[in-house]
Design a protein around this motif. Structure first.
Motif, PDB file in Angstrom:
ATOM      1  N   MET A  10      -3.643   8.592 -10.058  1.00  7.05           N
ATOM      2  CA  MET A  10      -3.658   7.146 -10.181  1.00  7.05           C
ATOM      3  C   MET A  10      -3.467   6.536  -8.798  1.00  7.05           C
ATOM      4  SD  MET A  10      -2.475   4.453 -12.931  1.00  7.05           S
ATOM      5  CE  MET A  10      -3.323   5.491 -14.013  1.00  7.05           C
ATOM      6  N   ASP A  11      -4.089   5.414  -8.586  1.00 11.04           N
ATOM      7  CA  ASP A  11      -4.026   4.716  -7.305  1.00 11.04           C
ATOM      8  C   ASP A  11      -2.713   3.961  -7.166  1.00 11.04           C
ATOM      9  OD1 ASP A  11      -6.771   5.469  -6.923  1.00 11.04           O
ATOM     10  OD2 ASP A  11      -7.320   3.824  -8.256  1.00 11.04           O
ATOM     11  N   ARG A  12      -2.359   3.624  -5.925  1.00 12.52           N
ATOM     12  CA  ARG A  12      -1.097   2.929  -5.676  1.00 12.52           C
ATOM     13  C   ARG A  12      -1.291   1.764  -4.721  1.00 12.52           C
ATOM     14  NH1 ARG A  12       2.335   7.412  -3.162  1.00 12.52           N
ATOM     15  NH2 ARG A  12       0.277   8.115  -2.593  1.00 12.52           N
ATOM     16  N   ILE A  13      -0.486   0.736  -4.926  1.00 11.88           N
ATOM     17  CA  ILE A  13      -0.296  -0.339  -3.964  1.00 11.88           C
ATOM     18  C   ILE A  13       1.153  -0.252  -3.530  1.00 11.88           C
ATOM     19  CG2 ILE A  13      -0.218  -2.837  -3.605  1.00 11.88           C
ATOM     20  CD1 ILE A  13      -2.397  -3.068  -5.770  1.00 11.88           C
ATOM     21  N   HIS A  25      16.512  -5.958   0.903  1.00  8.24           N
ATOM     22  CA  HIS A  25      15.167  -5.485   1.199  1.00  8.24           C
ATOM     23  C   HIS A  25      14.637  -4.775  -0.045  1.00  8.24           C
ATOM     24  CE1 HIS A  25      15.787  -6.323   5.460  1.00  8.24           C
ATOM     25  NE2 HIS A  25      16.997  -5.835   5.279  1.00  8.24           N
ATOM     26  N   VAL A  26      13.380  -5.005  -0.344  1.00 11.63           N
ATOM     27  CA  VAL A  26      12.770  -4.415  -1.536  1.00 11.63           C
ATOM     28  C   VAL A  26      11.501  -3.680  -1.120  1.00 11.63           C
ATOM     29  CG1 VAL A  26      11.713  -4.881  -3.786  1.00 11.63           C
ATOM     30  CG2 VAL A  26      13.693  -6.236  -3.034  1.00 11.63           C
ATOM     31  N   ASP A  27      11.372  -2.452  -1.596  1.00 10.35           N
ATOM     32  CA  ASP A  27      10.134  -1.681  -1.491  1.00 10.35           C
ATOM     33  C   ASP A  27       9.570  -1.577  -2.902  1.00 10.35           C
ATOM     34  OD1 ASP A  27      10.646  -1.203   1.224  1.00 10.35           O
ATOM     35  OD2 ASP A  27      11.723   0.656   0.772  1.00 10.35           O
ATOM     36  N   LEU A  28       8.272  -1.750  -3.025  1.00 14.93           N
ATOM     37  CA  LEU A  28       7.629  -1.753  -4.331  1.00 14.93           C
ATOM     38  C   LEU A  28       6.382  -0.889  -4.272  1.00 14.93           C
ATOM     39  CD1 LEU A  28       7.711  -3.345  -7.123  1.00 14.93           C
ATOM     40  CD2 LEU A  28       5.946  -4.786  -6.106  1.00 14.93           C
ATOM     41  N   THR A  29       6.243   0.013  -5.225  1.00 15.78           N
ATOM     42  CA  THR A  29       5.021   0.781  -5.398  1.00 15.78           C
ATOM     43  C   THR A  29       4.546   0.571  -6.821  1.00 15.78           C
ATOM     44  OG1 THR A  29       5.771   2.461  -3.826  1.00 15.78           O
ATOM     45  CG2 THR A  29       3.952   3.065  -5.285  1.00 15.78           C
ATOM     46  N   VAL A  30       3.275   0.207  -6.961  1.00 18.68           N
ATOM     47  CA  VAL A  30       2.704   0.066  -8.300  1.00 18.68           C
ATOM     48  C   VAL A  30       1.534   1.034  -8.424  1.00 18.68           C
ATOM     49  CG1 VAL A  30       3.423  -2.332  -8.568  1.00 18.68           C
ATOM     50  CG2 VAL A  30       1.162  -1.851  -7.677  1.00 18.68           C
ATOM     51  N   TRP A  31       1.439   1.626  -9.592  1.00 20.90           N
ATOM     52  CA  TRP A  31       0.339   2.531  -9.905  1.00 20.90           C
ATOM     53  C   TRP A  31      -0.616   1.795 -10.837  1.00 20.90           C
ATOM     54  CZ3 TRP A  31       5.112   4.205  -8.689  1.00 20.90           C
ATOM     55  CH2 TRP A  31       5.234   5.356  -7.903  1.00 20.90           C
ATOM     56  N   ALA A  32      -1.897   1.805 -10.474  1.00 20.53           N
ATOM     57  CA  ALA A  32      -2.922   1.148 -11.274  1.00 20.53           C
ATOM     58  C   ALA A  32      -4.279   1.748 -10.918  1.00 20.53           C
ATOM     59  CB  ALA A  32      -2.924  -0.361 -11.007  1.00 20.53           C
ATOM     60  N   ASP A  33      -5.244   1.514 -11.761  1.00 18.03           N
ATOM     61  CA  ASP A  33      -6.610   1.948 -11.468  1.00 18.03           C
ATOM     62  C   ASP A  33      -7.248   0.907 -10.553  1.00 18.03           C
ATOM     63  OD1 ASP A  33      -9.236   2.739 -11.382  1.00 18.03           O
ATOM     64  OD2 ASP A  33      -9.511   2.792 -13.552  1.00 18.03           O
ATOM     65  N   LEU A  34      -7.442   1.268  -9.309  1.00 18.57           N
ATOM     66  CA  LEU A  34      -8.023   0.355  -8.318  1.00 18.57           C
ATOM     67  C   LEU A  34      -9.500   0.650  -8.065  1.00 18.57           C
ATOM     68  CD1 LEU A  34      -5.079   0.423  -5.733  1.00 18.57           C
ATOM     69  CD2 LEU A  34      -5.394  -1.127  -7.679  1.00 18.57           C
ATOM     70  N   SER A  35     -10.094   1.502  -8.885  1.00 14.36           N
ATOM     71  CA  SER A  35     -11.457   1.958  -8.616  1.00 14.36           C
ATOM     72  C   SER A  35     -12.489   0.832  -8.704  1.00 14.36           C
ATOM     73  CB  SER A  35     -11.840   3.106  -9.547  1.00 14.36           C
ATOM     74  OG  SER A  35     -11.791   2.693 -10.903  1.00 14.36           O
ATOM     75  N   THR A  36     -12.339  -0.081  -9.640  1.00 15.03           N
ATOM     76  CA  THR A  36     -13.312  -1.163  -9.758  1.00 15.03           C
ATOM     77  C   THR A  36     -13.321  -2.016  -8.492  1.00 15.03           C
ATOM     78  OG1 THR A  36     -13.071  -1.202 -12.156  1.00 15.03           O
ATOM     79  CG2 THR A  36     -14.044  -3.150 -11.132  1.00 15.03           C
ATOM     80  N   ALA A  73       7.602   1.574  -9.083  1.00 14.34           N
ATOM     81  CA  ALA A  73       8.818   2.091  -8.451  1.00 14.34           C
ATOM     82  C   ALA A  73       9.393   0.951  -7.620  1.00 14.34           C
ATOM     83  CB  ALA A  73       8.528   3.298  -7.573  1.00 14.34           C
ATOM     84  N   VAL A  74      10.685   0.717  -7.770  1.00 12.55           N
ATOM     85  CA  VAL A  74      11.364  -0.357  -7.055  1.00 12.55           C
ATOM     86  C   VAL A  74      12.553   0.240  -6.312  1.00 12.55           C
ATOM     87  CG1 VAL A  74      12.589  -2.553  -7.272  1.00 12.55           C
ATOM     88  CG2 VAL A  74      10.758  -1.995  -8.887  1.00 12.55           C
ATOM     89  N   ARG A  75      12.675  -0.106  -5.051  1.00 14.17           N
ATOM     90  CA  ARG A  75      13.854   0.275  -4.270  1.00 14.17           C
ATOM     91  C   ARG A  75      14.469  -1.004  -3.725  1.00 14.17           C
ATOM     92  NH1 ARG A  75      14.608   2.117   1.529  1.00 14.17           N
ATOM     93  NH2 ARG A  75      16.620   3.147   1.519  1.00 14.17           N
ATOM     94  N   VAL A  76      15.723  -1.247  -4.094  1.00  9.15           N
ATOM     95  CA  VAL A  76      16.466  -2.388  -3.571  1.00  9.15           C
ATOM     96  C   VAL A  76      17.484  -1.849  -2.584  1.00  9.15           C
ATOM     97  CG1 VAL A  76      18.010  -4.306  -4.115  1.00  9.15           C
ATOM     98  CG2 VAL A  76      16.146  -3.732  -5.682  1.00  9.15           C
ATOM     99  N   HIS A  77      17.382  -2.322  -1.365  1.00 13.74           N
ATOM    100  CA  HIS A  77      18.264  -1.873  -0.282  1.00 13.74           C
ATOM    101  C   HIS A  77      19.214  -3.013   0.054  1.00 13.74           C
ATOM    102  CE1 HIS A  77      19.384   0.379   3.301  1.00 13.74           C
ATOM    103  NE2 HIS A  77      19.156  -0.692   4.025  1.00 13.74           N
ATOM    104  N   LYS A  78      20.493  -2.704   0.062  1.00 19.60           N
ATOM    105  CA  LYS A  78      21.534  -3.696   0.341  1.00 19.60           C
ATOM    106  C   LYS A  78      22.284  -3.261   1.595  1.00 19.60           C
ATOM    107  CE  LYS A  78      25.404  -5.920  -2.075  1.00 19.60           C
ATOM    108  NZ  LYS A  78      26.170  -5.936  -3.327  1.00 19.60           N
TER     109      LYS A  78
END
Length: 119
Positions: free
Chosen positions: A1-4, A29-40, A93-98
């Motif tokens: 699966m693709d990621r942003i 600080h927040v890091d965010l990774t999302v998995w989705a179909d980016l093929s289109t 996926a979410v990472r919250v850094h404090k």
């Protein structure tokens, strides 16, 4: 699966257990990774087929700045819930850094990382 992947989104907010954290605020600080179909979007090069990075950023900002949480675990969960409201996103996926977390040592920081999938 693709990621942003969005990294090191920075916000000044008022989350925390201690009264001082609610009153004075601190940087998160927040890091965010999302998995989705980016093929289109990859095939068509059409913006309407893409997941908008700016919208993802605003979604995170709305949660971080719009509500107050005692625990960064809850903040991370609220971000994940808001991101998964977009049905095109299968997993987040979410990472919250404090970095200013009150610790009993001179330096250090705390992060929470969670992963959630569409159920």
């Amino acid at each position: 699966m693709d990621r942003i992947i969005l990294e090191d989104l920075s916000f000044f907010a008022y989350h925390g257990v201690h009264d001082e954290e609610a009153r004075l605020g601190q940087r998160f600080h927040v890091d965010l990774t999302v998995w989705a179909d980016l093929s289109t979007a990859g095939e068509t090069d059409n913006y309407d087929d893409a997941i908008c990075y700016a919208r993802l950023t605003r979604t995170v900002e709305d949660v971080v700045m719009g509500q107050r949480f005692k625990l960064i675990e809850r903040l991370a969960q609220a971000i994940a819930d808001a991101v998964l409201a977009d049905e095109r996103i299968a997993k987040v996926a979410v990472r919250v850094h404090k970095p200013g977390a009150p610790l009993p040592i001179a330096t250090g920081s705390v992060s929470v990382a969670i992963e959630r999938e569409r159920g």
